[in-house]
Design an enzyme around this catalytic site. Sequence first.
Site: not given
Length: 303
Positions: A154-156
């Site tokens: 996950y990046e956001h």
Amino acid sequence: MNSSMLAVPLVLQIFIALFSSNPGVAANSKLFREYIGAEGKGVTFSDVPINQEVDFHFILSFAIDYTNSSSHPSSTNGDFRVYWDRENLSASHVSSIKTRHPNVKVAMSLGGDTINDKHVFFSPKTINSWVRNAFHSLTEISKQYHLDGIDIDYEHFHADPDTFAECIGQLLLFLKQNGVASFASIAPYNDDSVQPHYLALWRKYGHLIDYVNFQFYAYDNSTTISQFLQYFDEQNSNYRGGKVLVSFGTDGSGGLSPENGFFEACRRLKSDGKLHGIFVWSADDSKKDGFHYEKSSQTLLAK
């Protein structure tokens, strides 16, 4: 066992045995990992060269807890669906590559950057509901595709670091306890909106995380060898006690590239006993160049 050890209580003997080797001395590894399937370019497992002398992990990209609407994808609170190239990376393809190459394992990665050009957000309604939904949906996917492990990318985020840590940590615990995943990794990078979430997870649930796929290609493309080694030491300190893997991208992203000294940096880490493995983003981008750098990476690891 000598007579002096007999006088030592059993619990203390076990403690001494466990820690008699120096835990501060790192060990090199022959682990090579590659993300595959995110970009729909028709790459297959059999396209990628596999050196029989390394431990090889394919990481299917991605399983995402979003609807599959092309115009308005939305979060499903942990109900994961397969978004990698299912035609070329099917369950039968997974079984086939693992049968032909006993040193290969296959994992799936969760999240990623975007879906239909829109950011993928980690957005749980509650911790319990997200974990429950994620465990059930990921168990089904893992069984269908004969998978071995899980990766968190996950990046956001629409959740604070502590919520992320609890959701992912509990999920990893249940997946491992129930034999759904035999290994787990996380894929953080050096960003003030990203790193705090993974560090919170590491502090509480680091014992469940086998590898840190740190995205060194997210650094500037002017990175030098000395800077790369400094970045590695920083992240090795952040994820103290973990196996931080080095990485490069074949998609034109940043960091220290193979052309500019990546393998020299790896050789230096290896000489210090710090090369825990190499991973690449991604097979989809490497296909056009014949996987040249994948071959070089595996040769370096196998020596």
